[in-house]
Motif scaffolding. Structure first.
Motif, short mmCIF file in Angstrom:
data_model
loop_
_atom_site.label_atom_id
_atom_site.label_comp_id
_atom_site.label_asym_id
_atom_site.label_seq_id
_atom_site.Cartn_x
_atom_site.Cartn_y
_atom_site.Cartn_z
N GLU A 29 76.48 -96.77 79.69
CA GLU A 29 76.09 -96.46 78.32
C GLU A 29 74.61 -96.80 78.21
N MET A 30 73.82 -95.82 77.82
CA MET A 30 72.37 -96.00 77.75
C MET A 30 71.82 -95.40 76.46
N VAL A 31 70.75 -95.99 75.99
CA VAL A 31 69.96 -95.37 74.93
C VAL A 31 68.59 -95.08 75.52
N MET A 32 68.24 -93.81 75.54
CA MET A 32 66.99 -93.39 76.18
C MET A 32 66.10 -92.66 75.19
N THR A 33 64.81 -92.85 75.35
CA THR A 33 63.83 -92.11 74.57
C THR A 33 62.62 -91.83 75.45
N MET A 34 61.77 -90.92 74.99
CA MET A 34 60.63 -90.49 75.81
C MET A 34 59.32 -91.03 75.27
N VAL A 35 58.38 -91.20 76.20
CA VAL A 35 57.05 -91.68 75.84
C VAL A 35 56.00 -90.67 76.30
N ASP A 36 54.81 -90.81 75.71
CA ASP A 36 53.76 -89.83 75.96
C ASP A 36 52.96 -90.15 77.22
N LEU A 37 53.68 -90.30 78.31
CA LEU A 37 53.11 -90.32 79.66
C LEU A 37 53.85 -89.22 80.40
N ALA A 38 53.15 -88.21 80.88
CA ALA A 38 53.85 -87.02 81.34
C ALA A 38 53.21 -86.39 82.56
N ASP A 39 54.06 -85.83 83.42
CA ASP A 39 53.60 -84.88 84.44
C ASP A 39 53.49 -83.52 83.77
N ARG A 40 52.69 -82.66 84.38
CA ARG A 40 52.56 -81.30 83.86
C ARG A 40 52.76 -80.30 84.99
N LEU A 41 53.56 -79.28 84.72
CA LEU A 41 53.92 -78.30 85.74
C LEU A 41 53.43 -76.92 85.34
N GLU A 42 52.83 -76.24 86.31
CA GLU A 42 52.42 -74.84 86.15
C GLU A 42 53.23 -74.01 87.14
N MET A 43 53.90 -72.98 86.64
CA MET A 43 54.77 -72.16 87.49
C MET A 43 54.32 -70.70 87.44
N GLU A 44 54.24 -70.10 88.61
CA GLU A 44 53.81 -68.71 88.72
C GLU A 44 54.72 -67.97 89.69
N GLU A 45 55.14 -66.79 89.28
CA GLU A 45 56.04 -66.00 90.13
C GLU A 45 55.33 -65.49 91.38
N LEU A 46 56.05 -65.52 92.49
CA LEU A 46 55.56 -64.97 93.76
C LEU A 46 56.41 -63.77 94.14
N PRO A 47 55.80 -62.75 94.75
CA PRO A 47 56.58 -61.57 95.11
C PRO A 47 57.56 -61.83 96.25
N ARG A 48 57.24 -62.76 97.14
CA ARG A 48 58.15 -63.03 98.25
C ARG A 48 59.10 -64.17 97.90
N ASP A 49 60.24 -64.16 98.52
CA ASP A 49 61.33 -65.09 98.18
C ASP A 49 61.09 -66.45 98.83
N THR A 50 60.27 -67.26 98.17
CA THR A 50 59.94 -68.58 98.71
C THR A 50 59.63 -69.53 97.57
N ILE A 51 59.64 -70.82 97.86
CA ILE A 51 59.29 -71.86 96.89
C ILE A 51 58.13 -72.66 97.48
N ILE A 52 57.03 -72.69 96.77
CA ILE A 52 55.86 -73.45 97.22
C ILE A 52 55.48 -74.44 96.13
N ILE A 53 55.32 -75.69 96.51
CA ILE A 53 54.90 -76.73 95.56
C ILE A 53 53.61 -77.36 96.04
N SER A 54 52.69 -77.55 95.12
CA SER A 54 51.46 -78.28 95.43
C SER A 54 51.28 -79.37 94.39
N SER A 55 50.45 -80.35 94.72
CA SER A 55 50.18 -81.44 93.78
C SER A 55 48.88 -82.12 94.18
N GLN A 56 48.22 -82.71 93.18
CA GLN A 56 47.02 -83.50 93.46
C GLN A 56 47.40 -84.87 94.01
N ALA A 57 48.67 -85.25 93.87
CA ALA A 57 49.13 -86.57 94.34
C ALA A 57 49.52 -86.48 95.80
N GLY A 58 48.88 -87.28 96.62
CA GLY A 58 49.13 -87.22 98.05
C GLY A 58 50.33 -88.03 98.50
#
Length: 284
Positions: A29-58
């Motif tokens: 049993e949990m009570v959860m709420t959100m805070v204003d610290l967030a990741d941000r995601l940008e998604m763009e369709e690719l013509p070929r059937d693949t999933i590619i992820i990039s990030s500035q975090a190494g």
């Protein structure tokens, strides 16, 4: 076409474990709420059937080990999508911190790809998909403030807490949620936080009531394993935070602060003990 999604961090105002279930998960049993610290995601369709992820975090995986990758793969398979997607993940939430950063990324991916590909999947169905990825993902799909039951997937939306400052501090250690739950003996817990008390405090808009009903039974495991977490809690209290608790399985500690005048003192005091300190607001 591109879509953008925000993936906020969550904190547990209350986390109780009732028992270990036959399926190996724990009844919570949990009570959860959100805070204003967030990741941000940008998604763009690719013509070929693949999933590619990039990030500035190494320091995060960009393959099948990444929950956003797993979410994209799952929604593609279930909806028979033959197109690909490029996802850029701007990472701001600390990893392995008890803030559900990976779960929130997965939830944002599900929401974003639902829009990008015009799949018209309901929020309830997105939550069901999310539950296959992790116990916190359904909550991260819906956001807001909620009571979570079961293994975290049964959600009941409740009122938002009164607005306040939240100071987050993560010591330079990583904690495995699986290890913490593995060491927890639910049947031996002597004290349980009051869900009814926390709920009433939130519904009444009582900041002091919320602070007095904070509770997390996982502290009984994490604090003896990692004394740094207990030290952070003690420092945050001494510096004047109104309510202090470890979030999730840790190691992040948060302090609720009602008066802005206290915030700088708490922030500066904590910076002497750990580098990762954030001052945010609740997302009400």
């Amino acid at each position: 076409m591109k879509v953008y999604e925000k993936a906020p961090a969550k904190i547990n105002l209350l986390l109780d474990v009732l028992r270990k279930r036959e399926d190996g998960f724990h009844e919570v049993e949990m009570v959860m709420t959100m805070v204003d610290l967030a990741d941000r995601l940008e998604m763009e369709e690719l013509p070929r059937d693949t999933i590619i992820i990039s990030s500035q975090a190494g320091y995060i995986p960009l393959d099948e080990k990444n929950l956003a990758f797993q979410a994209a793969k799952l929604i593609k398979e279930r909806c028979d999508v033959r197109k690909g997607v490029y996802i850029h993940l701007d990472k701001n939430i600390p990893v392995a911190a008890g803030l559900a950063g990976g779960s929130s990324d997965a939830a944002a991916t599900l929401r974003g790809l639902n829009r990008l590909w015009g799949l018209d999947i309901s929020e309830d169905e997105l939550c069901r998909l999310g539950a296959e990825l992790g116990s916190d993902v359904p909550y991260c799909v819906t956001g807001g403030t909620a009571i979570a039951r079961g293994r975290g997937e049964k959600l009941e939306r409740i009122a938002s807490p009164p607005q306040c400052w939240v100071v987050l501090a993560k010591p330079p250690i990583n904690v495995s949620t699986a290890d913490v739950y593995g060491k927890l003996r639910a049947s031996e817990l002597k004290r349980h936080p009051s869900l009814s008390g926390m709920r009433a405090a939130i519904e009444e808009g009582s900041f002091s009531g919320i602070c007095s009903h904070l509770g997390n039974v996982l502290e009984s495991v994490t604090l003896p394993m990692y004394p740094e977490v207990m030290q952070l809690k003690d420092i945050m209290r001494r510096l004047g935070a109104d309510g202090v608790l470890m979030s999730g399985s840790g190691p992040t500690v948060f302090g609720l602060v009602g008066k802005e005048a206290k915030v700088s003192r708490i922030y500066n005091g904590l910076r002497g003990f750990c580098k990762e300190v954030y001052v945010v607001r609740m997302l009400t």
